[in-house]
Enzyme design. Structure first.
Site, PDB file in Angstrom:
ATOM      1  N   HIS A  93      -1.101  -3.088  39.908  1.00 52.24           N
ATOM      2  CA  HIS A  93       0.194  -3.021  39.230  1.00 52.24           C
ATOM      3  C   HIS A  93       1.187  -2.162  39.994  1.00 52.24           C
ATOM      4  O   HIS A  93       2.392  -2.409  39.939  1.00 52.24           O
ATOM      5  CB  HIS A  93       0.018  -2.493  37.808  1.00 52.24           C
ATOM      6  CG  HIS A  93      -0.360  -3.554  36.821  1.00 52.24           C
ATOM      7  ND1 HIS A  93       0.501  -4.053  35.881  1.00 52.24           N
ATOM      8  CD2 HIS A  93      -1.521  -4.242  36.648  1.00 52.24           C
ATOM      9  CE1 HIS A  93      -0.093  -4.990  35.165  1.00 52.24           C
ATOM     10  NE2 HIS A  93      -1.337  -5.117  35.609  1.00 52.24           N
ATOM     11  N   ASP A  94       0.705  -1.159  40.692  1.00 47.00           N
ATOM     12  CA  ASP A  94       1.619  -0.339  41.492  1.00 47.00           C
ATOM     13  C   ASP A  94       2.129  -1.126  42.703  1.00 47.00           C
ATOM     14  O   ASP A  94       3.332  -1.268  42.901  1.00 47.00           O
ATOM     15  CB  ASP A  94       0.924   0.936  41.957  1.00 47.00           C
ATOM     16  CG  ASP A  94       1.878   1.877  42.675  1.00 47.00           C
ATOM     17  OD1 ASP A  94       2.992   2.085  42.170  1.00 47.00           O
ATOM     18  OD2 ASP A  94       1.522   2.386  43.748  1.00 47.00           O
ATOM     19  N   VAL A  97       4.684  -4.294  42.299  1.00 45.53           N
ATOM     20  CA  VAL A  97       6.049  -4.174  41.770  1.00 45.53           C
ATOM     21  C   VAL A  97       7.026  -3.893  42.906  1.00 45.53           C
ATOM     22  O   VAL A  97       7.712  -4.786  43.381  1.00 45.53           O
ATOM     23  CB  VAL A  97       6.127  -3.093  40.674  1.00 45.53           C
ATOM     24  CG1 VAL A  97       7.548  -2.932  40.160  1.00 45.53           C
ATOM     25  CG2 VAL A  97       5.213  -3.476  39.516  1.00 45.53           C
ATOM     26  N   SER A 103       5.087   4.278  41.949  1.00 42.16           N
ATOM     27  CA  SER A 103       6.154   4.151  40.949  1.00 42.16           C
ATOM     28  C   SER A 103       5.580   3.919  39.556  1.00 42.16           C
ATOM     29  O   SER A 103       6.193   4.309  38.553  1.00 42.16           O
ATOM     30  CB  SER A 103       7.110   3.014  41.322  1.00 42.16           C
ATOM     31  OG  SER A 103       6.408   1.791  41.473  1.00 42.16           O
ATOM     32  N   HIS A 215     -11.865  -9.639  39.152  1.00 42.40           N
ATOM     33  CA  HIS A 215     -12.249  -9.930  37.776  1.00 42.40           C
ATOM     34  C   HIS A 215     -13.747 -10.130  37.623  1.00 42.40           C
ATOM     35  O   HIS A 215     -14.216 -10.514  36.554  1.00 42.40           O
ATOM     36  CB  HIS A 215     -11.492 -11.164  37.272  1.00 42.40           C
ATOM     37  CG  HIS A 215     -10.028 -10.924  37.089  1.00 42.40           C
ATOM     38  ND1 HIS A 215      -9.113 -11.945  36.894  1.00 42.40           N
ATOM     39  CD2 HIS A 215      -9.296  -9.777  37.094  1.00 42.40           C
ATOM     40  CE1 HIS A 215      -7.913 -11.434  36.779  1.00 42.40           C
ATOM     41  NE2 HIS A 215      -7.982 -10.118  36.892  1.00 42.40           N
ATOM     42  N   THR A 216     -14.494  -9.859  38.674  1.00 44.44           N
ATOM     43  CA  THR A 216     -15.950  -9.837  38.553  1.00 44.44           C
ATOM     44  C   THR A 216     -16.413  -8.630  37.737  1.00 44.44           C
ATOM     45  O   THR A 216     -17.558  -8.569  37.300  1.00 44.44           O
ATOM     46  CB  THR A 216     -16.624  -9.806  39.944  1.00 44.44           C
ATOM     47  OG1 THR A 216     -18.033  -9.940  39.791  1.00 44.44           O
ATOM     48  CG2 THR A 216     -16.341  -8.495  40.682  1.00 44.44           C
ATOM     49  N   ASP A 264     -16.094 -11.243  33.360  1.00 40.48           N
ATOM     50  CA  ASP A 264     -17.265 -11.952  33.878  1.00 40.48           C
ATOM     51  C   ASP A 264     -18.345 -11.849  32.808  1.00 40.48           C
ATOM     52  O   ASP A 264     -18.927 -10.784  32.602  1.00 40.48           O
ATOM     53  CB  ASP A 264     -17.727 -11.322  35.194  1.00 40.48           C
ATOM     54  CG  ASP A 264     -19.032 -11.902  35.728  1.00 40.48           C
ATOM     55  OD1 ASP A 264     -19.613 -12.772  35.060  1.00 40.48           O
ATOM     56  OD2 ASP A 264     -19.467 -11.481  36.816  1.00 40.48           O
ATOM     57  N   ASP A 272     -20.080  -8.707  42.234  1.00 44.20           N
ATOM     58  CA  ASP A 272     -20.705  -9.810  42.949  1.00 44.20           C
ATOM     59  C   ASP A 272     -19.790 -11.036  42.918  1.00 44.20           C
ATOM     60  O   ASP A 272     -18.618 -10.937  42.540  1.00 44.20           O
ATOM     61  CB  ASP A 272     -22.077 -10.131  42.339  1.00 44.20           C
ATOM     62  CG  ASP A 272     -21.992 -10.477  40.856  1.00 44.20           C
ATOM     63  OD1 ASP A 272     -20.868 -10.734  40.354  1.00 44.20           O
ATOM     64  OD2 ASP A 272     -23.045 -10.489  40.185  1.00 44.20           O
TER      65      ASP A 272
END
Length: 352
Positions: A93-94, A97, A103, A215-216, A264, A272
């Protein structure tokens, strides 16, 4: 399609820039926490920098910088394991942007941190604790942007993910604006929109697929997926692309927006390639996850990561993260940057 998959695998092998699996000691600048002090900064030999960052930046001015960061991250994640994935999300997210300039840490009315889209971000107190400790050892020398960069890697390694060399010397932004948060990819965009965003960072389609693999680990708030479960495209039904049994599980799990669900479902605590295997089974939690396996530009890469050994994903994740944390940085030559005394406030104390 078979040719596309073979090409994707070849592309993955070619783009792995250094042997992460060889271990930290074999990497440039990895002679202990500060790196080898031989006066030869070979940063540009392993990934291109268009700024003044250096692998050896803290060797003499703050030699315990990485040790302090690593110890603090370990201390905090030992009592709250969810902070590891939270730090990865915070760096995304840093950097997503206005660049990797801390920020997102500024905290006053109208900042990125106060945006509704940032309300589920976590890890701020941990960054503040690291900064406080570093101010005791080397006051006024360690930027919050460098701290966040180092902490995200420490968290990844402690989660079982790969190590990558970090170059340092970032400065912190003096301003932050909530309106800029819309630049961060949301969980509902299609691949074209995601790719346009990544290309604006100087990243490519491989980086998009690889960094989505974060997103694992971690969890999503059910509020971000309830539209897929209860009112898909205004039908009052469920997104038909979700595997039916998994859709039933998600509906039971996500009755309330404030509940969370693992990104996951199979190996939620293991770094993984299961995420990609899940996508091939239509078990992606976010819309953006499942779009990767639908789009012909990204589907071959998803298939390649799902079918190859997990180490291939881990190696490329390190390469893509090393690129991400170099996006839009401020350095000592930028008059718009500073080294904050407190990560949540600019040194002037002004709300820009």
């Amino acid at each position: 399609m078979k040719l596309a998959v073979v090409s994707a695998v070849v592309l993955l092998v070619v783009l792995v820039a250094w042997p992460v699996s060889a271990g930290r000691k074999d990497l440039p600048g990895a002679g202990g926490y500060g790196g080898d002090d031989d006066g030869d900064d070979d940063t540009q030999s392993w990934f291109p920098l268009d700024n003044q960052l250096s692998l050896n930046y803290y060797d003499k001015i703050c030699p315990n910088f990485e040790k302090i960061v690593d110890n603090k991250v370990r201390e905090w994640t030992k009592s709250d394991a969810s902070l590891g994935p939270a730090l990865l999300r915070l760096i995304f997210h840093d950097c997503g942007v206005t660049g990797c300039d801390a920020s997102v840490l500024l905290d006053y009315e109208g900042t990125e941190r106060r945006s509704p889209a940032s309300k589920t971000l976590r890890g701020f107190e941990l960054i503040d604790d690291i900064k406080s400790e570093l101010e005791k050892s080397c006051p006024g020398l360690a930027s919050c942007a460098d701290i966040l960069t180092a902490a995200s890697r420490a968290a990844t390694v402690q989660l079982g993910g790969p190590y990558w060399p970090n170059a340092y010397g970032r400065r912190d932004s003096k301003a932050s604006y909530a309106r800029d948060v819309e630049k961060v990819p949301s969980g509902r965009r299609d691949v074209t929109a995601l790719l346009e965003t990544f290309q604006s960072y100087g990243l490519n389609i491989l980086d998009l697929v690889v960094l989505s693999g974060a997103h694992t680990i971690g969890q999503a708030y059910c509020g971000t997926i309830q539209s897929r479960l209860y009112n898909y495209n205004g039908t009052s039904g469920t997104d038909p692309s979700i595997e039916p049994k998994y859709a039933d599980y998600l509906r039971r799990k996500c009755r309330w927006a404030t509940e969370t669900v693992s990104l996951d479902a199979i190996t939620p605590a293991v770094f993984d390639n299961q995420y990609y295997i899940n996508l091939q089974k239509n078990m992606g939690v976010l819309t953006t996850d499942q779009e990767l396996v639908k789009d012909p530009r990204t589907a071959p890469l998803v298939k390649a990561f799902a079918e190859q050994p997990p180490q291939m994903f881990r190696q490329q994740f390190a390469v893509s993260m090393a690129k991400l944390v170099n996006v839009g940085v401020l350095t000592g030559e930028d008059r718009t940057g500073e080294i904050r005394k407190v990560c949540s406030k600019s040194n002037s104390g002004a709300a820009y």
